[in-house]
Motif scaffolding. Structure first.
Motif, PDB file in Angstrom:
ATOM      1  N   VAL A 152       0.857  -1.185   0.000  1.00  0.00           N
ATOM      2  CA  VAL A 152       0.000   0.000   0.000  1.00  0.00           C
ATOM      3  C   VAL A 152       0.889   1.230   0.000  1.00  0.00           C
ATOM      4  O   VAL A 152       2.001   1.214   0.531  1.00  0.00           O
ATOM      5  N   GLU A 153       0.396   2.275  -0.634  1.00  0.00           N
ATOM      6  CA  GLU A 153       1.176   3.507  -0.763  1.00  0.00           C
ATOM      7  C   GLU A 153       0.365   4.694  -0.284  1.00  0.00           C
ATOM      8  O   GLU A 153      -0.861   4.718  -0.420  1.00  0.00           O
ATOM      9  N   GLU A 154       1.078   5.665   0.246  1.00  0.00           N
ATOM     10  CA  GLU A 154       0.484   6.950   0.566  1.00  0.00           C
ATOM     11  C   GLU A 154       0.887   7.911  -0.544  1.00  0.00           C
ATOM     12  O   GLU A 154       2.064   8.258  -0.688  1.00  0.00           O
ATOM     13  N   THR A 155      -0.086   8.311  -1.352  1.00  0.00           N
ATOM     14  CA  THR A 155       0.201   9.130  -2.526  1.00  0.00           C
ATOM     15  C   THR A 155      -0.642  10.401  -2.517  1.00  0.00           C
ATOM     16  O   THR A 155      -1.644  10.505  -1.796  1.00  0.00           O
ATOM     17  N   MET A 156      -0.248  11.338  -3.352  1.00  0.00           N
ATOM     18  CA  MET A 156      -0.980  12.589  -3.527  1.00  0.00           C
ATOM     19  C   MET A 156      -0.887  12.978  -4.998  1.00  0.00           C
ATOM     20  O   MET A 156       0.195  12.958  -5.579  1.00  0.00           O
ATOM     21  N   GLU A 157      -2.018  13.302  -5.610  1.00  0.00           N
ATOM     22  CA  GLU A 157      -2.053  13.704  -7.013  1.00  0.00           C
ATOM     23  C   GLU A 157      -1.950  15.222  -7.108  1.00  0.00           C
ATOM     24  O   GLU A 157      -2.700  15.948  -6.454  1.00  0.00           O
ATOM     25  N   VAL A 158      -1.017  15.688  -7.922  1.00  0.00           N
ATOM     26  CA  VAL A 158      -0.817  17.123  -8.102  1.00  0.00           C
ATOM     27  C   VAL A 158      -0.644  17.413  -9.594  1.00  0.00           C
ATOM     28  O   VAL A 158      -0.267  16.538 -10.380  1.00  0.00           O
ATOM     29  N   THR A 159      -0.913  18.648  -9.974  1.00  0.00           N
ATOM     30  CA  THR A 159      -0.731  19.104 -11.351  1.00  0.00           C
ATOM     31  C   THR A 159       0.263  20.260 -11.363  1.00  0.00           C
ATOM     32  O   THR A 159       0.155  21.180 -10.553  1.00  0.00           O
ATOM     33  N   GLY A 160       1.231  20.192 -12.262  1.00  0.00           N
ATOM     34  CA  GLY A 160       2.245  21.230 -12.318  1.00  0.00           C
ATOM     35  C   GLY A 160       2.907  21.304 -13.681  1.00  0.00           C
ATOM     36  O   GLY A 160       2.411  20.737 -14.667  1.00  0.00           O
ATOM     37  N   PHE A 161       4.045  21.982 -13.723  1.00  0.00           N
ATOM     38  CA  PHE A 161       4.749  22.227 -14.981  1.00  0.00           C
ATOM     39  C   PHE A 161       6.178  21.690 -14.897  1.00  0.00           C
ATOM     40  O   PHE A 161       6.826  21.788 -13.849  1.00  0.00           O
ATOM     41  N   LEU A 162       6.661  21.142 -16.022  1.00  0.00           N
ATOM     42  CA  LEU A 162       8.064  20.785 -16.138  1.00  0.00           C
ATOM     43  C   LEU A 162       8.850  22.033 -16.527  1.00  0.00           C
ATOM     44  O   LEU A 162       8.429  22.783 -17.420  1.00  0.00           O
ATOM     45  N   VAL A 163       9.968  22.234 -15.859  1.00  0.00           N
ATOM     46  CA  VAL A 163      10.783  23.438 -16.052  1.00  0.00           C
ATOM     47  C   VAL A 163      12.181  23.006 -16.471  1.00  0.00           C
ATOM     48  O   VAL A 163      12.790  22.133 -15.836  1.00  0.00           O
ATOM     49  N   ARG A 164      12.695  23.626 -17.547  1.00  0.00           N
ATOM     50  CA  ARG A 164      14.025  23.291 -18.057  1.00  0.00           C
ATOM     51  C   ARG A 164      14.756  24.569 -18.471  1.00  0.00           C
ATOM     52  O   ARG A 164      14.120  25.597 -18.709  1.00  0.00           O
ATOM     53  N   GLU A 165      16.069  24.475 -18.566  1.00  0.00           N
ATOM     54  CA  GLU A 165      16.852  25.568 -19.150  1.00  0.00           C
ATOM     55  C   GLU A 165      16.849  25.376 -20.662  1.00  0.00           C
ATOM     56  O   GLU A 165      17.494  24.465 -21.183  1.00  0.00           O
ATOM     57  N   GLU A 166      16.106  26.247 -21.387  1.00  0.00           N
ATOM     58  CA  GLU A 166      15.854  26.045 -22.809  1.00  0.00           C
ATOM     59  C   GLU A 166      16.196  27.291 -23.611  1.00  0.00           C
ATOM     60  O   GLU A 166      15.951  28.412 -23.164  1.00  0.00           O
ATOM     61  N   GLU A 167      16.723  27.048 -24.789  1.00  0.00           N
ATOM     62  CA  GLU A 167      16.991  28.128 -25.733  1.00  0.00           C
ATOM     63  C   GLU A 167      16.260  27.828 -27.036  1.00  0.00           C
ATOM     64  O   GLU A 167      16.432  26.753 -27.627  1.00  0.00           O
ATOM     65  N   VAL A 168      15.444  28.775 -27.474  1.00  0.00           N
ATOM     66  CA  VAL A 168      14.704  28.600 -28.723  1.00  0.00           C
ATOM     67  C   VAL A 168      15.649  28.790 -29.902  1.00  0.00           C
ATOM     68  O   VAL A 168      16.443  29.731 -29.940  1.00  0.00           O
ATOM     69  N   ILE A 169      15.583  27.877 -30.878  1.00  0.00           N
ATOM     70  CA  ILE A 169      16.411  27.939 -32.080  1.00  0.00           C
ATOM     71  C   ILE A 169      15.597  28.585 -33.196  1.00  0.00           C
ATOM     72  O   ILE A 169      14.550  28.073 -33.596  1.00  0.00           O
ATOM     73  N   GLN A 170      16.051  29.723 -33.670  1.00  0.00           N
ATOM     74  CA  GLN A 170      15.324  30.488 -34.678  1.00  0.00           C
ATOM     75  C   GLN A 170      15.743  30.069 -36.091  1.00  0.00           C
ATOM     76  O   GLN A 170      16.866  29.654 -36.332  1.00  0.00           O
ATOM     77  N   GLY A 171      14.785  30.218 -37.025  1.00  0.00           N
ATOM     78  CA  GLY A 171      15.084  29.936 -38.426  1.00  0.00           C
ATOM     79  C   GLY A 171      13.855  30.116 -39.286  1.00  0.00           C
ATOM     80  O   GLY A 171      12.760  29.664 -38.919  1.00  0.00           O
ATOM     81  N   ASN A 172      13.997  30.772 -40.419  1.00  0.00           N
ATOM     82  CA  ASN A 172      12.887  31.002 -41.345  1.00  0.00           C
ATOM     83  C   ASN A 172      13.153  30.279 -42.657  1.00  0.00           C
ATOM     84  O   ASN A 172      14.224  30.408 -43.246  1.00  0.00           O
TER      85      ASN A 172
END
Length: 423
Positions: A45-65
């Protein structure tokens, strides 16, 4: 009717009667037996809790047209500094030219191999034998799951097939070289044209590539989340976020990623900053990962912002952003028994000086052979209709230890240790 047929029917009726009597007796015993039993088994048996959140990372957007974008890396693949991650084409014709160029380059590689190997195979018999050996080697590697030499083995086989085709067609190495020169000329022409309508997108440092840009790259960073309040993080769930239309992908520059969520102050009391909690993903990605409680924010209006971090499974989670997960605080392993099987009895213990002490012992009655025996247990978790227990030894002998598969009594009065089972 023959005598044999009559005898067979009589035997069948006798067997049917015996089965019905057996079933009837067992049903009657089940209805009238004052001691009902069930089988206990191992459970967790487990003691659990359900939560909702966001994954956070160090990200750089790569641009290009570009009218057409070709990504050169797969999702979650490592990228070295200075590598080209995408090709941008100004038109569909430019992209089609790239496809032609790749096909010609592959054919050139095969012809080059054929020219190089032509000096080592002098007749058709040896050529056929070499082809068979190449096929066997390729099959053996594929069957064994060894794909480290797959490209070399494929090129070798294709080069030999080129040679045999040339041999049966009356061609010689000079003709193969002539074909190679023609392909080189086509490649040079296409490469020259591609220089005007094809752009390479490179990265300045290493990281993990992702082709999904969702617009949260600048809103959710380790720095911004560290300064957020619970309300600010919750507001992101209702905020409309648009991705950069000129982006061709993004580079995750740090292997450590985070999961930020908002929980109540009472739930936060179960966490300790710096400790590890198991986080279970089960929707867009199925997996369990141990994450450190990196930040346990102060309560604000009864809510706390919590940030978990880890450096595992980054390549598997690059497509995830808003997720509902389970936090597993603790788990208990033991034997599952119905709550009605738990009993408390008084036992007298004699100490070294001969003094007697009466204590209350928790346990269950189990069937051992032809007797009911009391087996002490410790309750480690309670639920509505069952308990998780661990066996407790009451002496030097292990016969009183409850084990998985034992039958325990769930109903019955006036039981005592050593009572004979009434059949």
């Amino acid at each position: 009717m023959k005598q044999g047929e009559v005898l067979n029917r009589v035997m069948m009726l006798v067997l049917l009667g015996a089965v019905l009597i057996y079933l009837g007796v067992n049903v009657w015993k089940g209805l009238t037996d004052p001691f009902q039993v069930v089988t206990c088994y191992s459970s967790t048996v487990e003691e659990t809790m359900e939560v909702t959140g966001f994954l956070v990372r160090e990200e750089e957007v790569i641009q290009g047209n570009g009218a057409v974008v070709e990504l050169l890396f797969n999702e979650g693949e490592k990228v070295a500094s200075g590598e080209t991650v995408a090709l941008l084409y100004s038109s569909a014709d430019a992209a089609q030219r790239r496809t032609q160029l790749q096909a010609l380059e592959e054919e050139r590689t095969q012809l080059q191999y054929a020219v190089t190997a032509s000096n080592t195979v002098s007749d058709n018999a040896r050529l056929n034998a070499a082809i068979i050996d190449a096929i066997v080697d390729l099959r053996a590697s594929a069957s064994g799951g060894d794909l480290t030499r797959l490209e070399d083995q494929t090129l070798e086989l294709r080069g030999l097939i080129y040679q045999r085709s040339a041999a049966y067609g009356g061609s010689d190495p000079a003709q193969i070289q002539s074909q190679l020169d023609g392909i080189n000329a086509q490649i040079a022409s296409l490469t020259s044209q591609a220089g005007a309508d094809t752009t390479r997108v490179t990265v300045s440092h290493s990281g993990t590539f992702s082709g999904l840009v969702d617009g949260y790259e600048s809103l959710l960073t380790p720095e911004t989340v560290a300064a957020m309040t619970p309300q600010q993080l919750e507001d992101l769930s209702n905020q409309t976020v648009s991705a950069d239309p000129s982006a061709v992908g993004k580079l995750i520059t740090n292997s450590t990623w985070r999961f930020a969520c908002v929980i109540t102050e009472e739930q936060a009391a179960q966490l300790t900053q710096g400790h590890t909690v198991e986080v279970r993903f089960s929707r867009d990605w199925s997996g369990e990962v141990d994450m450190k409680v990196e930040r346990l924010g102060a309560p604000v209006d009864g809510k706390c912002l919590v940030v978990f971090s880890t450096d595992r499974f980054l390549a598997d989670t690059t497509l995830l952003r808003r997720q509902t997960v389970e936090l597993v605080f603790r788990s208990q392993e033991g034997l599952r028994v119905p709550s009605s099987a738990i009993r408390t009895v008084e036992q007298t213990v004699t100490d070294e000086n001969g003094g007697e002490t009466t204590t209350q012992v928790v346990g269950v009655y189990a069937i051992v052979g032809m007797q009911y025996e009391f087996k002490p247990v410790e309750i480690v978790a309670r639920r509505d209709d069952y308990c998780i227990v661990t066996p407790v030894s009451s002496g030097d002998s292990d016969k009183t230890i409850l084990r998985s598969g034992d039958q325990v009594v769930i109903a019955g009065e006036d039981l005592f240790d050593g009572m004979v089972v009434d059949n």
